[in-house]
Every structure is written in C-alpha cells, then in structure tokens.
Scaffold this motif. Sequence first.
Motif, mmCIF file in Angstrom:
data_model
loop_
_atom_site.group_PDB
_atom_site.id
_atom_site.type_symbol
_atom_site.label_atom_id
_atom_site.label_comp_id
_atom_site.label_asym_id
_atom_site.label_seq_id
_atom_site.Cartn_x
_atom_site.Cartn_y
_atom_site.Cartn_z
ATOM 1 N N ARG A 120 0.878 -1.169 0.000
ATOM 2 C CA ARG A 120 0.000 0.000 0.000
ATOM 3 C C ARG A 120 0.914 1.217 0.000
ATOM 4 O O ARG A 120 1.599 1.462 0.981
ATOM 5 N N TYR A 160 -2.190 4.565 9.440
ATOM 6 C CA TYR A 160 -1.388 4.838 8.228
ATOM 7 C C TYR A 160 -0.439 6.022 8.457
ATOM 8 O O TYR A 160 0.724 5.992 8.037
ATOM 9 N N TYR A 216 -4.734 3.189 -3.421
ATOM 10 C CA TYR A 216 -5.944 2.446 -3.815
ATOM 11 C C TYR A 216 -7.207 3.284 -3.669
ATOM 12 O O TYR A 216 -8.166 3.092 -4.401
ATOM 13 N N TYR A 217 -7.193 4.248 -2.713
ATOM 14 C CA TYR A 217 -8.349 5.144 -2.603
ATOM 15 C C TYR A 217 -8.446 6.019 -3.855
ATOM 16 O O TYR A 217 -9.529 6.252 -4.379
HETATM 17 FE FE FE Z 1 -7.398 1.769 3.830
#
Ligand code: FE
Length: 334
Positions: A120, A160, A216-217
């Motif tokens: 990610r 995150y 990914y968002y």
């Molecule tokens: Fe997430």
Amino acid sequence: MRTLLATLLLLGAAGSAVAAELTVYSSRIEDLIKPIFQRYTAETGTQIRFITDKEGPLLQRLRAEGASSPADLLLTVDAGNLWQAHELGLLQPVQSEVLRANLPAHLRDPDGYWFGLSIRARTLVHHSGRVKPADLSTYEALAGPAWKDRLCLRTSKKVYNQSLVAMMIAELGEPRAEQIVRGWVANLATAPFASDNEVMDAIVAGRCDVGVVNTYYYGRMVRKDPSLPLKLFWPNQKPAKGELGGVHVNVSGMGVTAHSKHRDAAVKFLEWLSAREAQALFAGLNLEFPANPAVEPDAITANWGSFRQDPINLAEAGKRQADAVRLMDRVGYR
Ligand code: FE
C-alpha cells in the motif's frame, strides 16, 4: 468436481499431511479475501474458514482464546498492527525459503513473525491544474512555506499516518521528524479529515492543493470518475540526507498464530499467497501493488508507473509507533 473429489480421496489415501481446514482471522473484508481462499480450496482441497473484524477486536479475541484459539493465521493491514500482534505474543516465527525468495526483506518481519503480501503506497496527490509535478519533490518539502494553507491531511489517529511518521523517526531521527510534521501542521488548509477520500474531495473542491493518501483510494475514485482533476506524485525518488529513502509503503500481511494447530498447512498457504497467481489476485482486488516484485500490478495500478520504495524494514513502523503518536500530539496534529 468429480476430479477434485478423486484428487482429495487420493491425497487421503496417500496419507497427505495437508490439513483439510485452516482458519484465518482477517481485518481485510470478505470481498477482498474470499475469492483468493476459494481459489486455494479449488487447487488444494484445503478449506479456509475465516472471520472478519477490526484489528483491535481480532487481537483481543486471539488473546482471550489463548491456546484454545481455532485461528491458524492472522491477516491485517499495516505493519504497525502486525508488529503489535507479534508484541502481544499472538504470532509464531516461520522460516521459509519460498517466502524469503518471493517477498522483499523490508516487507516482512526480520524474525519471520509476519509477511507483507501486498504493498500500500502512501504517496502525494495533487490537483492536476493548480499544482505541477515540478512543484513537488518530497514529503519533507510539504513542510515548507510554498505550501502554507495548501495542504490537506487525514487525522493522526489513523495508523497509516502513525506508520509514516514512525518511519520518519526511524530514518531521520526524532528532532528532524518533529520539524517536518510541525511544518505540515502549520501548512494545513483545514483541520485533518477522517478519511483519505475526504482529503481528495477537499482538493477537488478547492479547499487545498496537495495531500497524502494511499493509492488504492485514488484508484477507486478514478475508476468511478476518470475525469477527476487529481494526480498522484511519487516523492523522494532521489533520496537525500534528511529525507525518506523513497515512497512510504506499508503492507497487508499475515502471520501464523502462536497456537495454530495446523502450522505446516498454514505455512504452505502463506507460501502459495506469496507466489504469482495469488499475488496478482490479492493485490488486484484492492488496487494494491503485489509484494512479490516479479508480479505485475493490475492495469489501473500499473498505469501510475513504477517508483522507488523506501527500503527500510517496516518493523520500524511498529517499534516507533508510540513515539510517533506522542510526536504528532506534541505538534498539535489532530
Ligand atoms: Fe485503507
């Protein structure tokens, strides 16, 4: 189906050591795991049972169940959470040549307690009209005067961002990390948001020009609206002193639970997950990057180009997490 049944009977007759069933505790949602588990069952006959919940309750449950836990594997996002599970004694170490060969060293625990399975990337996103790529360079530069009242960030409560700051502390030292995060806070256009999506919405709405998000968002948003006036930027591609050594990456990853009753089968499953077929599926379902560098990302993700990752081991994100939380609190990052 008959072929599969015949194969299972044969395996049974040969006294195969492969367990008929594995249990996974997952903080990744059903849609992102079920197709992979079904593929594994179709290929090997091993059934995969799973429960999904948030990390906190899953770790609580593993602790409470202790030696009687049915869980064989724990799947979570963010190395900070995996490190936490290890710290709580909920995982056991795995030594596997296959996992060592398939997964880069910085994406797995040095002692084999957990393994990153997809990447990610937490990178910069900017308005495609108001900001030129040439205006951007590093995470650290977002603390500079050019970005006064132009920066949007997600809340510091999200793991995150805790991991990002933890990696800064690990690599740059606490005083330098504090200087950077203090600069970010001074440059905020508005109070931090609850989600990465809200950060991007705010940039589109003109409330700010640049932000920090997981790719990914961005991918999901672009898939819905290809005309979205946002672009990704890969920072820190020419590492220098006082700066991270590449794009901050994190992982979705897995470890074998401390009390697994099917250790060998669990390791086999982990090894399968690190290989080509499963890697493409595991990453592709959430528009992430495969952890195995020999495997191509899906078409949308590949479109963003390749980038240099920060090569520091992600275990640091766990080790420095508490320091990161304190630092962000100190500088008023809410
Ligand atoms: Fe997430």
